[in-house]
Design a protein around this motif. Structure first.
Motif, mmCIF file in Angstrom:
data_model
loop_
_atom_site.group_PDB
_atom_site.id
_atom_site.type_symbol
_atom_site.label_atom_id
_atom_site.label_comp_id
_atom_site.label_asym_id
_atom_site.label_seq_id
_atom_site.Cartn_x
_atom_site.Cartn_y
_atom_site.Cartn_z
ATOM 1 N N ARG A 65 0.832 -1.198 0.000
ATOM 2 C CA ARG A 65 0.000 0.000 0.000
ATOM 3 C C ARG A 65 0.869 1.250 0.000
ATOM 4 N N TYR A 66 2.033 1.188 0.632
ATOM 5 C CA TYR A 66 2.985 2.304 0.604
ATOM 6 C C TYR A 66 3.426 2.573 -0.835
ATOM 7 N N LYS A 67 3.734 1.509 -1.558
ATOM 8 C CA LYS A 67 4.121 1.660 -2.972
ATOM 9 C C LYS A 67 2.956 2.172 -3.809
ATOM 10 N N ALA A 68 1.744 1.700 -3.518
ATOM 11 C CA ALA A 68 0.565 2.140 -4.266
ATOM 12 C C ALA A 68 0.302 3.633 -4.082
ATOM 13 N N LEU A 69 0.694 4.180 -2.945
ATOM 14 C CA LEU A 69 0.525 5.610 -2.693
ATOM 15 C C LEU A 69 1.692 6.433 -3.242
ATOM 16 N N GLY A 70 2.575 5.813 -3.969
ATOM 17 C CA GLY A 70 3.682 6.540 -4.580
ATOM 18 C C GLY A 70 4.885 6.706 -3.689
ATOM 19 N N MET A 71 4.959 5.942 -2.610
ATOM 20 C CA MET A 71 6.088 5.950 -1.684
ATOM 21 C C MET A 71 6.396 7.357 -1.173
ATOM 22 N N ARG A 72 5.350 8.129 -0.914
ATOM 23 C CA ARG A 72 5.513 9.474 -0.363
ATOM 24 C C ARG A 72 5.774 9.391 1.132
ATOM 25 N N GLN A 73 6.648 10.237 1.594
ATOM 26 C CA GLN A 73 6.949 10.283 3.021
ATOM 27 C C GLN A 73 5.687 10.679 3.794
ATOM 28 N N ASP A 74 5.473 10.067 4.923
ATOM 29 C CA ASP A 74 4.315 10.307 5.784
ATOM 30 C C ASP A 74 2.983 9.931 5.138
ATOM 31 N N SER A 75 3.000 9.029 4.153
ATOM 32 C CA SER A 75 1.740 8.628 3.527
ATOM 33 C C SER A 75 1.056 7.489 4.281
ATOM 34 N N ILE A 76 1.797 6.769 5.135
ATOM 35 C CA ILE A 76 1.181 5.703 5.922
ATOM 36 C C ILE A 76 1.608 5.822 7.386
ATOM 37 N N ARG A 77 0.703 5.367 8.265
ATOM 38 C CA ARG A 77 0.948 5.386 9.711
ATOM 39 C C ARG A 77 0.346 4.144 10.338
ATOM 40 N N ALA A 78 0.861 3.809 11.486
ATOM 41 C CA ALA A 78 0.286 2.746 12.301
ATOM 42 C C ALA A 78 -0.075 3.351 13.645
ATOM 43 N N ILE A 79 -1.287 3.098 14.101
ATOM 44 C CA ILE A 79 -1.713 3.626 15.399
ATOM 45 C C ILE A 79 -2.170 2.483 16.294
ATOM 46 N N ARG A 80 -2.213 2.766 17.598
ATOM 47 C CA ARG A 80 -2.652 1.814 18.629
ATOM 48 C C ARG A 80 -1.925 0.472 18.512
ATOM 49 N N VAL A 81 -0.618 0.556 18.400
ATOM 50 C CA VAL A 81 0.226 -0.621 18.218
ATOM 51 C C VAL A 81 0.619 -1.186 19.582
ATOM 52 N N ASN A 82 0.336 -2.469 19.813
ATOM 53 C CA ASN A 82 0.739 -3.081 21.084
ATOM 54 C C ASN A 82 2.211 -3.479 21.036
ATOM 55 N N ARG A 83 2.740 -3.935 22.135
ATOM 56 C CA ARG A 83 4.168 -4.247 22.244
ATOM 57 C C ARG A 83 4.616 -5.313 21.246
ATOM 58 N N ARG A 84 3.841 -6.371 21.098
ATOM 59 C CA ARG A 84 4.211 -7.469 20.189
ATOM 60 C C ARG A 84 4.265 -6.997 18.729
ATOM 61 N N ILE A 85 3.245 -6.287 18.302
ATOM 62 C CA ILE A 85 3.203 -5.787 16.925
ATOM 63 C C ILE A 85 4.292 -4.734 16.722
ATOM 64 N N TYR A 86 4.543 -3.929 17.733
ATOM 65 C CA TYR A 86 5.607 -2.917 17.654
ATOM 66 C C TYR A 86 6.960 -3.570 17.383
ATOM 67 N N LYS A 87 7.239 -4.673 18.072
ATOM 68 C CA LYS A 87 8.500 -5.393 17.856
ATOM 69 C C LYS A 87 8.595 -5.923 16.428
ATOM 70 N N ILE A 88 7.500 -6.476 15.936
ATOM 71 C CA ILE A 88 7.494 -7.021 14.572
ATOM 72 C C ILE A 88 7.741 -5.908 13.556
ATOM 73 N N LEU A 89 7.062 -4.779 13.720
ATOM 74 C CA LEU A 89 7.237 -3.664 12.796
ATOM 75 C C LEU A 89 8.668 -3.128 12.837
ATOM 76 N N ASN A 90 9.244 -3.036 14.025
ATOM 77 C CA ASN A 90 10.616 -2.559 14.130
ATOM 78 C C ASN A 90 11.614 -3.542 13.539
ATOM 79 N N LEU A 91 11.438 -4.827 13.830
ATOM 80 C CA LEU A 91 12.346 -5.837 13.280
ATOM 81 C C LEU A 91 12.297 -5.885 11.759
ATOM 82 N N SER A 92 11.142 -5.605 11.206
ATOM 83 C CA SER A 92 10.995 -5.649 9.746
ATOM 84 C C SER A 92 11.674 -4.459 9.066
#
Length: 106
Positions: A65-92
């Protein structure tokens, strides 16, 4: 459009399911792509408030979806992220292209 997707001010908010696995990621990707074809969307907010499990297909869905939006800075966000999902997003490494907010107010 069901309750999973809400549009306001050209921002699409996607309330993600409890499990963001391959079948769910694929279905969400298709629905977001349809919305992007029908309407002008300048950003996507992924709401992880209900999500307790995510695998690599969830990361792929977000990057697509980031690529579909043209890879613009600040075009995607994640909110209400719990600790487990936060770790996965950071590791990725996805934090390099999207802002990750632990609370809605950030």
């Amino acid at each position: 459009m069901d309750q999973m997707f809400q549009i306001g001010d050209s921002i699409l908010t996607v309330s993600l399911p409890v499990e963001l696995d391959h079948p769910n990621s694929q279905a969400i990707s298709q629905q977001i792509d349809e919305i992007l074809q029908e309407q002008y969307i300048r950003g996507i907010v992924f709401d992880f408030g209900n999500t307790t499990f995510m695998d690599s297909s969830g990361i792929g869905m977000i990057m697509g979806r980031y690529k579909a939006l043209g890879m613009r800075q600040d075009s995607i966000r994640a909110i209400r992220v719990n600790r487990r999902i936060y770790k996965i997003l950071n590791l990725s490494g996805i934090y390099k292209v999207m802002k990750i907010c632990r609370q809605v107010e950030e």
